[in-house]
Write an enzyme that holds these catalytic residues in place. Sequence first.
Site, short mmCIF file in Angstrom:
data_model
loop_
_atom_site.label_atom_id
_atom_site.label_comp_id
_atom_site.label_asym_id
_atom_site.label_seq_id
_atom_site.Cartn_x
_atom_site.Cartn_y
_atom_site.Cartn_z
N GLY A 198 -11.00 2.14 12.07
CA GLY A 198 -10.43 2.66 13.33
C GLY A 198 -11.42 3.10 14.40
O GLY A 198 -11.35 2.63 15.54
N ARG A 249 -2.39 -2.16 -3.63
CA ARG A 249 -3.60 -1.35 -3.48
C ARG A 249 -3.50 -0.19 -4.47
O ARG A 249 -2.53 0.56 -4.47
CB ARG A 249 -3.68 -0.80 -2.07
CG ARG A 249 -4.89 0.09 -1.92
CD ARG A 249 -4.87 0.85 -0.62
NE ARG A 249 -6.08 1.65 -0.54
CZ ARG A 249 -6.17 2.78 0.15
NH1 ARG A 249 -5.12 3.26 0.79
NH2 ARG A 249 -7.30 3.43 0.18
N GLU A 257 -14.25 0.16 15.22
CA GLU A 257 -13.69 -1.07 15.79
C GLU A 257 -13.27 -0.84 17.24
O GLU A 257 -13.21 -1.77 18.03
CB GLU A 257 -12.45 -1.51 14.99
CG GLU A 257 -12.78 -2.08 13.62
CD GLU A 257 -11.56 -2.21 12.73
OE1 GLU A 257 -10.42 -2.10 13.21
OE2 GLU A 257 -11.75 -2.42 11.52
N ASN A 258 -12.97 0.42 17.56
CA ASN A 258 -12.36 0.70 18.88
C ASN A 258 -13.23 1.44 19.88
O ASN A 258 -13.03 1.32 21.08
CB ASN A 258 -11.08 1.52 18.67
CG ASN A 258 -10.00 0.69 18.03
OD1 ASN A 258 -9.58 -0.31 18.60
ND2 ASN A 258 -9.55 1.08 16.86
N LYS A 306 3.43 0.72 2.99
CA LYS A 306 3.06 -0.29 3.99
C LYS A 306 3.10 -1.63 3.27
O LYS A 306 2.59 -1.74 2.16
CB LYS A 306 1.64 -0.04 4.49
CG LYS A 306 1.54 1.04 5.53
CD LYS A 306 0.13 1.05 6.11
CE LYS A 306 -0.32 2.48 6.33
NZ LYS A 306 -1.76 2.63 6.37
N ARG A 318 -10.42 9.97 19.24
CA ARG A 318 -10.14 9.75 20.67
C ARG A 318 -10.16 11.09 21.41
O ARG A 318 -10.72 11.21 22.49
CB ARG A 318 -8.77 9.08 20.85
CG ARG A 318 -8.82 7.60 20.51
CD ARG A 318 -7.45 7.02 20.35
NE ARG A 318 -6.90 7.43 19.05
CZ ARG A 318 -6.02 6.73 18.36
NH1 ARG A 318 -5.56 5.61 18.86
NH2 ARG A 318 -5.58 7.14 17.20
N HIS A 333 -12.76 2.73 -0.61
CA HIS A 333 -12.73 1.72 0.46
C HIS A 333 -13.40 0.41 0.01
O HIS A 333 -13.86 -0.38 0.85
CB HIS A 333 -13.50 2.19 1.72
CG HIS A 333 -12.90 3.34 2.46
ND1 HIS A 333 -13.68 4.32 3.03
CD2 HIS A 333 -11.63 3.67 2.73
CE1 HIS A 333 -12.90 5.21 3.63
NE2 HIS A 333 -11.64 4.84 3.46
N GLY A 364 -13.09 5.42 9.86
CA GLY A 364 -11.77 5.62 10.47
C GLY A 364 -11.45 7.09 10.26
O GLY A 364 -12.35 7.94 10.37
N ASN A 365 -10.22 7.37 9.88
CA ASN A 365 -9.88 8.75 9.56
C ASN A 365 -10.64 9.17 8.30
O ASN A 365 -11.29 10.20 8.24
CB ASN A 365 -8.36 8.80 9.38
CG ASN A 365 -7.87 10.20 9.46
OD1 ASN A 365 -8.54 11.07 10.01
ND2 ASN A 365 -6.72 10.43 8.86
N GLY A 366 -10.59 8.32 7.27
CA GLY A 366 -11.49 8.45 6.13
C GLY A 366 -12.73 7.62 6.46
O GLY A 366 -12.63 6.68 7.25
N ASN A 404 0.89 -1.16 0.00
CA ASN A 404 0.00 0.00 0.00
C ASN A 404 0.93 1.22 0.00
O ASN A 404 1.51 1.56 1.03
CB ASN A 404 -0.89 -0.04 1.25
CG ASN A 404 -1.86 1.12 1.29
OD1 ASN A 404 -1.80 2.03 0.47
ND2 ASN A 404 -2.75 1.09 2.27
P1 ADP Z 1 -7.39 5.42 8.01
O1 ADP Z 1 -8.58 6.04 7.34
O2 ADP Z 1 -6.22 6.34 8.11
O3 ADP Z 1 -7.08 4.02 7.51
P2 ADP Z 1 -8.11 4.06 10.48
O4 ADP Z 1 -9.22 3.20 10.02
O5 ADP Z 1 -6.83 3.41 10.88
O6 ADP Z 1 -7.86 5.27 9.52
O7 ADP Z 1 -8.67 4.88 11.73
C1 ADP Z 1 -7.85 5.75 12.46
C2 ADP Z 1 -8.76 6.64 13.30
O8 ADP Z 1 -9.57 5.83 14.16
C3 ADP Z 1 -8.03 7.56 14.25
O9 ADP Z 1 -7.63 8.75 13.60
C4 ADP Z 1 -9.09 7.83 15.29
O10 ADP Z 1 -9.89 8.93 14.86
C5 ADP Z 1 -9.94 6.59 15.29
N1 ADP Z 1 -9.73 5.78 16.51
C6 ADP Z 1 -8.76 4.87 16.74
N2 ADP Z 1 -8.88 4.35 17.99
C7 ADP Z 1 -9.95 4.97 18.55
C8 ADP Z 1 -10.60 4.88 19.82
N3 ADP Z 1 -10.16 4.06 20.79
N4 ADP Z 1 -11.65 5.68 20.04
C9 ADP Z 1 -12.12 6.52 19.10
N5 ADP Z 1 -11.56 6.64 17.88
C10 ADP Z 1 -10.49 5.88 17.61
#
Ligand code: ADP
Length: 395
Positions: free
Chosen positions: A329, A89, A332-333, A14, A283, A178, A208-210, A7
């Site tokens: 991100g 990718r 999942e978290n 990556k 977060r 995605h 996630g971020n996106g 990627n």
């Molecule tokens: P990308 O779009 O860069 O692939 P990811 O799917 O890895 O992004 O998501 C990263 C984002 O997930 C972080 O910038 C944050 O906003 C969010 N994130 C990660 N862990 C947590 C958490 N414990 N609580 C809330 N948001 C989280």
Amino acid sequence: MKILVLNAGSSSLKYQLISMPEWDVLSKWLVDKIGKWTVIKHVGKIGKVEIQGDLENHSIALKKVLELLVDPTHGVLNSLEEIDAAGHRVVHGGEEFVNSARIDDYAKTKINELCEIAPLHNPANLMGINAVEDVLPNIPNIAVFDTSFHQTMEPSAYMYSIPYKYYEKYKVRRYGFHGTSHKYVSYRAAEILGKDIKDMNIIVCHVGNGASVSAIKGGKVVDTSMGFTPLEGLTMGTRSGDLDPAIVAFLMRKENMTIDEIDHMLNKQSGVLGISGVSSDMRDIEDGHIAGKTQETLALDVYVNKIVKYIGSYTAILNGCDAVVLTAGTLENSAYIRKMIADKLGWLGITLDESKNDFRWEERIISTPESKAVLMVVPTNEEYMIAKETYDLLK
Ligand code: ADP
């Protein structure tokens, strides 16, 4: 078959080395800041190694990584000959690539042509492809596109209501992104539920971020929130998502902004960062909200509201929904944000089982057994999906 999954970003690479079909991740690593003060984080046989140094370009960075792969201490291979193929990718495949494709001169020309509509991503993806061709000239390269899975959309979903000539001239339409994640997560969700995906209506929220949402009927995408570019749709870390297009002209006039400035503002200074003025990371937004801060609370409310709005409209498009699947991100978290979303889905017959919601990064059903639709978390795995597509195509 040992497959190198890549990627490539403009200054990062990556990688994972995956043995298929058994899906054994032999090593993975991240090369960051190519061209400046490069950092390689490598996870191999004996744990993590971190190396720093100036690596000028993607080919040089890849050579360094390959040295690590056959390193007697850290490596996982005896020889580079053991690598059978590379899966890349590639963000934009336009209308040309409805499936993953073997990379040849024709594919490279097409990926290059698409740089015009994906200037932040496709050039970097091509650098990754060129680096592998340069360093490992004898292995096949496969491109796995973020847009392919969405190519099943009908014109009613992908056409914008602007003069048709712009579609004819420039292919201005919704593509969606995605896709690799939406595909993996929807198929995996059906598998976990023990159902045939052909009989299911699924909404996947990749946040996630996106961030993007997609409506999947019988395993095929019927609509998705990202559009011509990954800017449309949900409120993201720094991207605005949907807005009235008239705001662009209004602000350009009022603030004397150039096209590049407005583009930068919408992609890099908007989203939850723009609303909160504090951070693009959920977060921080969640912590600020819990501490009672006004701007973070507003950012979080807009963020969740937009997700629920898409789930609502996609339920209508699908004419009913069997499962809402949360991934990437944030979802999942964050149990907190999952609960905020779930609490607004009562109309869909979804009730959250709070005793099941307190976890991170697991496959889990979080709705009660009585819920009419299932709410579940399926962590995404784009690298696995790229390895699988590569394996399937070469097999
Ligand atoms: P990308 O779009 O860069 O692939 P990811 O799917 O890895 O992004 O998501 C990263 C984002 O997930 C972080 O910038 C944050 O906003 C969010 N994130 C990660 N862990 C947590 C958490 N414990 N609580 C809330 N948001 C989280």
